[in-house]
Enzyme design. Structure first.
Site, PDB file in Angstrom:
ATOM      1  N   GLY A   1       1.997   6.554  -4.482  1.00 11.15           N
ATOM      2  CA  GLY A   1       1.941   7.783  -5.260  1.00 11.15           C
ATOM      3  C   GLY A   1       0.566   8.424  -5.201  1.00 11.15           C
ATOM      4  O   GLY A   1       0.420   9.619  -4.925  1.00 11.15           O
ATOM      5  N   TYR A   2      -0.463   7.615  -5.440  1.00 13.94           N
ATOM      6  CA  TYR A   2      -1.838   8.107  -5.375  1.00 13.94           C
ATOM      7  C   TYR A   2      -2.162   8.599  -3.967  1.00 13.94           C
ATOM      8  O   TYR A   2      -2.717   9.686  -3.787  1.00 13.94           O
ATOM      9  CB  TYR A   2      -2.790   6.992  -5.782  1.00 13.94           C
ATOM     10  CG  TYR A   2      -4.250   7.370  -5.782  1.00 13.94           C
ATOM     11  CD1 TYR A   2      -4.795   8.050  -6.862  1.00 13.94           C
ATOM     12  CD2 TYR A   2      -5.083   7.033  -4.721  1.00 13.94           C
ATOM     13  CE1 TYR A   2      -6.133   8.400  -6.883  1.00 13.94           C
ATOM     14  CE2 TYR A   2      -6.420   7.379  -4.732  1.00 13.94           C
ATOM     15  CZ  TYR A   2      -6.949   8.061  -5.814  1.00 13.94           C
ATOM     16  OH  TYR A   2      -8.283   8.397  -5.818  1.00 13.94           O
ATOM     17  N   ALA A   3      -1.798   7.797  -2.957  1.00 16.16           N
ATOM     18  CA  ALA A   3      -2.101   8.162  -1.574  1.00 16.16           C
ATOM     19  C   ALA A   3      -1.386   9.442  -1.175  1.00 16.16           C
ATOM     20  O   ALA A   3      -1.974  10.320  -0.524  1.00 16.16           O
ATOM     21  CB  ALA A   3      -1.707   7.022  -0.638  1.00 16.16           C
TER      22      ALA A   3
END
Length: 276
Positions: A155-157
């Site tokens: 998600g962050y990436a």
């Protein structure tokens, strides 16, 4: 030190860590600073630190996912401090660790929404006035997973890779009007976000490399990215607009390499050609 006298800077996620350091550097270079974040107490502390050093600052609690709130906050900045010259999107969320079938879907999406939609909202709010004035610089912070895979951090990436592409698209849309956008990777910095990765059960299980890197001494001072961003705000790296700069690098060497980086289309999000 960069000279930002007479300018106005908006810094999101300014209540602690990298964001607070960015806000302080902007103020020390002469900018009037608006510190934005969700937690009022933290950004009020940042603003108080700036005022104690002789600078000018205001603190505005903001939920960056709420477009109306963001637009109202930017209007308040303009009314209290003046037109925005520099916007730094430092805010970030990384709470969904692990393979997607183990992640809570709402938490995963919240990371993406805060990181990406928040950046969209602030850029959208400042862009028309910057274009009308014929100047302005925007810095969007990226990080792990921007250009490479980040197992168990999808998600962050995904959000950071999207911010990198968004930055390039946005820059190419506004550069002819004298507005420039940049992406900055601050490197691995010990912050509240990385503390969660280090000490939560999910972080220990799914992101063990974070602890290993810190144990090996990888801990970039937030002042490195803050000093780079102050130079960006002063126009030192305008040739690299639309590209990614890194907090760890020597700024003098980066300045010398700008023409080569542009010629080679470096520091951009590109797919490897199939015939390479």
């Amino acid at each position: 030190m960069a000279n930002l006298e007479g300018t106005v800077a908006v810094v999101t996620g300014a209540g602690r860590g990298i964001g607070r350091e960015i806000a302080l550097h902007q103020a020390r270079a002469g900018a009037k600073v608006a510190a934005l974040a969700r937690t009022a107490r933290e950004i009020e502390e940042t603003a108080a630190l700036i005022v104690a050093e002789g600078g000018q600052a205001i603190a505005l609690p903001v939920d960056l996912v709420d477009r109306a709130v963001v637009e109202a906050a930017i209007a308040r900045v303009v009314a209290d401090l003046g037109p925005v010259d520099t916007l730094v999107n430092n805010h970030g969320s990384f709470r969904a660790f692990g393979p997607i079938w183990e992640c809570d879907p709402d938490t995963w999406w919240s990371d993406v929404e805060i990181n990406l939609r928040g950046t969209f909202h602030t850029c959208r709010a400042v862009a028309p006035a910057m274009r009308a004035r014929g100047r302005g610089r925007i810095v969007n912070l990226v990080g792990g997973g921007t250009g490479t895979s980040f197992p168990n951090g999808s998600g962050y990436a995904a959000s950071k890779a999207a911010i990198m592409r968004f930055t390039e698209c946005f820059n190419d849309t506004v550069k002819d009007a004298g507005v420039h956008a940049f992406a900055v990777d601050p490197g691995l910095v010990r912050t509240a976000m990385t503390e969660l990765q280090l000490y939560s059960d999910e972080g220990k299980k799914h992101l063990p490399d974070i602890e290993r890197l810190f144990d090996e001494g990888v801990n970039i001072p937030p002042s490195r990215a803050a000093a780079l961003i102050a130079d960006i705000a002063a126009g030192r790296f305008d040739k690299l607009a639309g590209r990614m700069l890194r907090g760890v690098e020597d700024r003098d060497a980066l300045e010398q390499a700008m023409d080569d980086l542009v010629a080679s289309d470096g520091r951009a999000l590109r797919l490897t050609r199939l015939d390479d």
